[in-house]
Design a protein around this motif. Structure first.
Motif: not given
Length: 498
Positions: A3-4, A6-10, A23-27, A48-51
């Motif tokens: 998930y790390t 995933y979040f970085r790619r999003f 913000p994204n940098d704290a997501a 999609t669950f992660a997204f």
């Protein structure tokens, strides 16, 4: 992928146009601490669950009224929104989705904002009480319901006084349900009429049941019985008036006279339609047995099953897609209506004896829904959710039209927050019983997924890891479901955690 990752790619693929609180940098930090995580063989569903945990986080907003959620991410005040750009229409979806987060108690402020604060609680019709009660029970906040019982009842009585008709059902129009320009509610000569609609009346049924449940909690047997009786009256009316033998339909009489008995013969010419919102009564367990055959239409390419998902109106209707552009509901595919339809299928599989829909059918619907969550942006396929999609090509149609014409707020639907996904996967595929006192998991993916894992799952204030291993070879914890509890309840951390 973790998930790390995933979040970085999003984050890397995102144009962060609006920042509200996180913000994204704290997501990454926020979500790893608070959001549930699903690992499974279907990487589209997993991604999609992660997204969807990543997108709903964008809509959190800290205000002087506490924490609220928005529907649109925009930097200006929307003319149809209320204070803080909040809109009550998606409230049900917000509560259903965010209740699975560890810090879900933040949204008690949001509930209070609409019940007792400056929120525009009556702008749109939505099953708010049902969602509030389900939210509070799953997050272990029964006391909140007891303390606000007068406000809960006042909310229900507003709709009783303003929208109840002589036949005992409730009138609304398509626009006030957030379903503009339907076949049933807008005539061929463009008249928008009030009518008796499945969504509004299913909402009132669900809310009456929810109110009865809260009065039972506080020991008021008389009021509990009153609202259970009211729910039964609504059920009887919906089945007697809106059911045509094959489907629940909306009736919008041309004379707009609701001081008389309304029948199916009052449907205006050109407005007789089977629409996806006709499944909503099942989402609340309203219909009696014997009507389950209606669900066969969800699998029929002549009815609701289009290339990209479930259409809002039946494909074979002569007025299908009569006005395709913009935010219209005469055939386009919406995450909003898809959420309700899949929720109805989950309730069907849970509570009804039937052979029309199977677990494999549910999986197919959720997998198709997951595949909607993409867009081609500057030649690159990225994770995406917007308002409305074309039925036959994977294009977020309102956005594409708005960008092509230079319309106002053309990108307003990016990360649109008026649907659920996480909730549907957890209840539907993973088989979590939201009504149980303790975490109960009965997966519906046997023979489809050989395994899955849920991390950081919060249920009634406790945190769990759930393993499903069909043959016991993946996790080494035996066959079937293994549940591990990790924390005791800590209401203060849940209330303040960010």
């Amino acid at each position: 992928m973790t998930y790390t990752e995933y979040f970085r790619r999003f984050n890397a693929n995102d144009e962060e146009q609006v920042i509200q609180w996180i913000p994204n940098d704290a997501a990454e930090t926020f979500l790893l601490k608070n959001a549930p995580r699903l690992y499974c063989p279907d990487k589209t569903v997993e991604e999609t669950f992660a997204f969807r945990t990543w997108t709903i986080r964008k809509h959190l907003k800290q205000t002087e009224d506490g924490c609220v959620l928005t529907e649109f991410l925009v930097n200006e005040q929307l003319k149809w929104a209320g204070k803080h750009n909040t809109i009550n229409a998606p409230l049900t979806h917000h509560l259903n989705e965010y209740r699975w987060f560890k810090n879900a108690d933040l949204l008690l402020d949001y509930i209070g904002f609409f019940l007792e604060g400056d929120g525009q609680a009556y702008a749109y019709h939505t099953p708010a009480l049902t969602a509030m009660v389900r939210f509070c029970l799953l997050t272990d906040n029964e006391q909140f319901l007891k303390e606000h019982i007068d406000s809960l009842e006042r909310y229900f009585l507003y709709w009783e006084s303003e929208h109840r008709t002589a036949c005992g059902l409730y009138r609304s129009n398509d626009d006030r349900e957030g379903t503009e320009v339907t076949i049933s509610g807008t005539t061929p000569d463009k008249k928008r009429l009030y009518g008796l609609r499945p969504l509004m009346n299913a909402c009132m049924y669900g809310d009456a049941c929810a109110l009865a449940q809260v009065f039972e909690m506080v020991g008021d047997k008389e009021k509990s019985a009153h609202y259970r009786q009211r729910a039964e009256e609504i059920r009887e009316g919906v089945e007697r008036i809106l059911w045509d033998g094959t489907f629940f339909k909306a009736i919008h009489p041309l004379d707009q006279n609701f001081d008389r008995e309304i029948t199916l013969s009052d449907i205006p010419e050109g407005c007789d339609a089977r629409e996806l919102m006709g499944y909503i009564p099942w989402a609340f367990g309203l219909p009696s047995a014997g009507k389950e055959h209606a669900f066969a239409l969800l699998k029929d390419a002549r009815s609701f099953r289009a290339t990209t998902g479930l259409t809002t109106a039946e494909i074979s209707n002569p007025r299908f897609m009569y006005r395709p552009n913009g935010c219209t509901w005469n055939g386009n595919v919406w995450p909003y209506s898809t959420s309700y339809a899949i929720g109805a299928v989950i309730e069907l599989l849970t509570s009804y004896e039937q052979d029309v829909m199977t677990n494999a059918d549910l999986y197919d619907l959720i997998q198709t829904y997951a595949k909607m969550h993409y867009s081609m942006e500057d030649g690159k396929r990225v994770n995406f959710v917007d308002e409305v999609m074309s039925p036959f090509e994977p294009v977020w149609s309102r956005r594409a039209q708005a960008k092509a014409t230079g319309a106002w707020l053309a990108d307003r639907g990016r990360d649109y927050n008026h649907s659920t996904f996480v909730d549907l996967v957890l209840r539907g595929l993973c088989g979590i019983d939201e009504h149980a006192e303790t975490l109960t998991v009965k997966p519906r993916i046997g023979g489809i997924w050989p395994w899955f894992k849920l991390e950081n799952l919060t249920f009634r204030g406790e945190t769990y890891t759930v393993y499903y291993d069909e043959d016991g070879t993946v996790f080494g914890k035996g066959t079937g479901v293994t549940i591990e509890k990790h924390s005791e309840k800590d209401s203060q951390e849940r209330r303040t955690s960010c």
